[in-house]
Design an enzyme around this catalytic site. Structure first.
Site, PDB file in Angstrom:
ATOM      1  N   ASP A   1       0.832  -1.208   0.000  1.00  0.00           N
ATOM      2  CA  ASP A   1       0.000   0.000   0.000  1.00  0.00           C
ATOM      3  C   ASP A   1       0.870   1.262   0.000  1.00  0.00           C
ATOM      4  O   ASP A   1       1.981   1.253   0.529  1.00  0.00           O
ATOM      5  CB  ASP A   1      -0.918  -0.021   1.234  1.00  0.00           C
ATOM      6  CG  ASP A   1      -2.100   0.923   1.077  1.00  0.00           C
ATOM      7  OD1 ASP A   1      -2.356   1.385  -0.053  1.00  0.00           O
ATOM      8  OD2 ASP A   1      -2.763   1.204   2.096  1.00  0.00           O
TER       9      ASP A   1
ATOM     10  N   ASN B   1     -10.879  -2.579  -5.555  1.00  0.00           N
ATOM     11  CA  ASN B   1     -10.098  -1.625  -6.350  1.00  0.00           C
ATOM     12  C   ASN B   1     -10.744  -1.290  -7.701  1.00  0.00           C
ATOM     13  O   ASN B   1     -10.358  -0.312  -8.357  1.00  0.00           O
ATOM     14  CB  ASN B   1      -8.652  -2.120  -6.560  1.00  0.00           C
ATOM     15  CG  ASN B   1      -7.798  -2.057  -5.310  1.00  0.00           C
ATOM     16  OD1 ASN B   1      -6.887  -2.865  -5.130  1.00  0.00           O
ATOM     17  ND2 ASN B   1      -8.064  -1.107  -4.418  1.00  0.00           N
TER      18      ASN B   1
HETATM   19  C1  IPE Z   1      -5.258  -2.775  -0.382  1.00  0.00           C
HETATM   20  O1  IPE Z   1      -4.944  -1.439  -0.531  1.00  0.00           O
HETATM   21  C2  IPE Z   1      -5.256  -3.460  -1.718  1.00  0.00           C
HETATM   22  C3  IPE Z   1      -3.952  -3.632  -2.337  1.00  0.00           C
HETATM   23  C4  IPE Z   1      -2.801  -3.289  -1.840  1.00  0.00           C
HETATM   24  C5  IPE Z   1      -3.978  -4.284  -3.617  1.00  0.00           C
HETATM   25  P1  IPE Z   1      -6.085  -0.323  -0.680  1.00  0.00           P
HETATM   26  O2  IPE Z   1      -5.375   0.971  -0.817  1.00  0.00           O
HETATM   27  O3  IPE Z   1      -7.030  -0.694  -1.753  1.00  0.00           O
HETATM   28  O4  IPE Z   1      -6.827  -0.442   0.720  1.00  0.00           O
HETATM   29  P2  IPE Z   1      -7.736   0.599   1.500  1.00  0.00           P
HETATM   30  O5  IPE Z   1      -8.733   1.137   0.516  1.00  0.00           O
HETATM   31  O6  IPE Z   1      -6.839   1.672   2.010  1.00  0.00           O
HETATM   32  O7  IPE Z   1      -8.345  -0.191   2.614  1.00  0.00           O
HETATM   33  C1  IPE Z   2      -1.457   0.207  -3.487  1.00  0.00           C
HETATM   34  O1  IPE Z   2      -1.211   1.569  -3.479  1.00  0.00           O
HETATM   35  C2  IPE Z   2      -1.606  -0.344  -4.882  1.00  0.00           C
HETATM   36  C3  IPE Z   2      -2.946  -0.849  -5.218  1.00  0.00           C
HETATM   37  C4  IPE Z   2      -3.979  -0.854  -4.437  1.00  0.00           C
HETATM   38  C5  IPE Z   2      -3.117  -1.361  -6.564  1.00  0.00           C
HETATM   39  P1  IPE Z   2      -2.407   2.617  -3.514  1.00  0.00           P
HETATM   40  O2  IPE Z   2      -2.745   2.905  -4.928  1.00  0.00           O
HETATM   41  O3  IPE Z   2      -3.521   2.128  -2.675  1.00  0.00           O
HETATM   42  O4  IPE Z   2      -1.716   3.867  -2.859  1.00  0.00           O
HETATM   43  P2  IPE Z   2      -2.388   4.902  -1.840  1.00  0.00           P
HETATM   44  O5  IPE Z   2      -2.952   4.103  -0.713  1.00  0.00           O
HETATM   45  O6  IPE Z   2      -3.449   5.619  -2.604  1.00  0.00           O
HETATM   46  O7  IPE Z   2      -1.269   5.783  -1.415  1.00  0.00           O
HETATM   47 MG    MG Z   3      -4.032   2.372  -0.726  1.00  0.00          MG
END
Ligand code: IPE
Ligand code: IPE
Ligand code: MG
Length: 249
Positions: free
Chosen positions: A29, A77
């Site tokens: 994340d 996502n």
């Molecule tokens: C979790 O991260 C999913 C992945 C890393 C693929 P998210 O960024 O989607 O999670 P939330 O929305 O902060 O819970």
């Molecule tokens: C995790 O990074 C990658 C995926 C969920 C695909 P994020 O895209 O969630 O990054 P933040 O949480 O917005 O910083």
């Molecule tokens: Mg995230």
């Protein structure tokens, strides 16, 4: 490569090989926040995130960890802007095509877990090819959770079991933990011993809900693209200080 980097090619001396987790899982994340901090578009964070994952996979191999699972895309996502979803799908496909040869050479077994039939057909084709070409590899089991949701996984297992009961293949009393697990996407993959989440969020976000019943959780504020061998060293060191009791005294 600095002297420190060279040292990290091998398991750091303060880690005990016999106490290494067998299976490490990561919630990667913070790609978006990383990009924002650099004044870059979000997709650049995802690109850098791929580099961090590649090095973690190599590090697990170098240090003797036998299984790595990475959360690449959750069932939630899809709610992101279409542009970002499309970018991620083509990124996964491109990386897979580009890295397959190396994974074959490095004896990596790649697997995907999640609702795969709902992914774009071209990505599904690449996924099938990579799983087929690496199925006999044994140096490390690398699992990528793509279009993965823990609740959906449990529900589809329930449905599959219910069908078997309906057809008389299983009796309700046959449904034990082992039978249930064999219907999860992760059938045949051990439960993670250690789950690492980057970027400071203290939640599972629908990841491995069943499998994490007794897994240790380590959270770091570091954003995923900055997660390196030093960070992994810290996570493993913290893990080795813990006492896993599994309900016992
Ligand atoms: C979790 O991260 C999913 C992945 C890393 C693929 P998210 O960024 O989607 O999670 P939330 O929305 O902060 O819970
Ligand atoms: C995790 O990074 C990658 C995926 C969920 C695909 P994020 O895209 O969630 O990054 P933040 O949480 O917005 O910083
Ligand atoms: Mg995230």
């Amino acid at each position: 490569m600095t002297i420190q980097d060279t040292e990290l090619l091998y398991l750091p001396a303060d880690l005990k090989p016999e106490l290494l987790p067998h299976h490490v899982a990561v919630i990667m994340d913070g790609n978006g926040r990383w990009a924002k901090r650099q004044g870059l578009p979000r997709f650049m964070g995802h690109k850098r995130g791929v580099d961090a994952l590649k090095d973690l996979l190599r590090c697990c191999k170098d240090w003797g960890i036998k299984a790595l699972t990475a959360y690449a895309f959750s069932t939630e996502n899809w709610k992101r802007p279409q542009e970002e979803v499309d970018f991620l799908m083509s990124l996964f496909q491109g990386v897979l095509r580009q890295e397959l040869r190396e994974m074959v050479e490095e004896n990596v077994q790649i697997q995907f877990v999640g609702n795969l039939p709902a992914l774009p057909q071209t990505l599904q084709d690449e996924i099938s090819r990579s799983m087929e070409e690496t199925k006999d590899n044994r140096s490390i089991k690398f699992t990528v959770a793509t279009n993965y949701g823990g609740r959906q996984e449990i529900l589809q297992a329930c449905r599959a079991i219910a069908h078997k009961v309906e057809q008389g293949i299983l009796k309700p009393d046959d449904i034990c933990e082992e039978v249930f697990e064999s219907h999860l996407y992760t059938a045949g993959i051990s439960d993670p011993d250690l789950l690492i989440r980057t970027s400071g969020e203290m939640r599972l976000s629908n990841f491995l809900l069943w499998q994490m019943a007794y897994g240790e959780i380590y959270i770091t504020d570091t954003l995923w693209p900055d997660f390196d061998r030093n960070e992994f060293h810290r996570a493993l060191y913290a893990y080795q200080q813990r006492e896993r009791r599994f309900g016992k005294v």
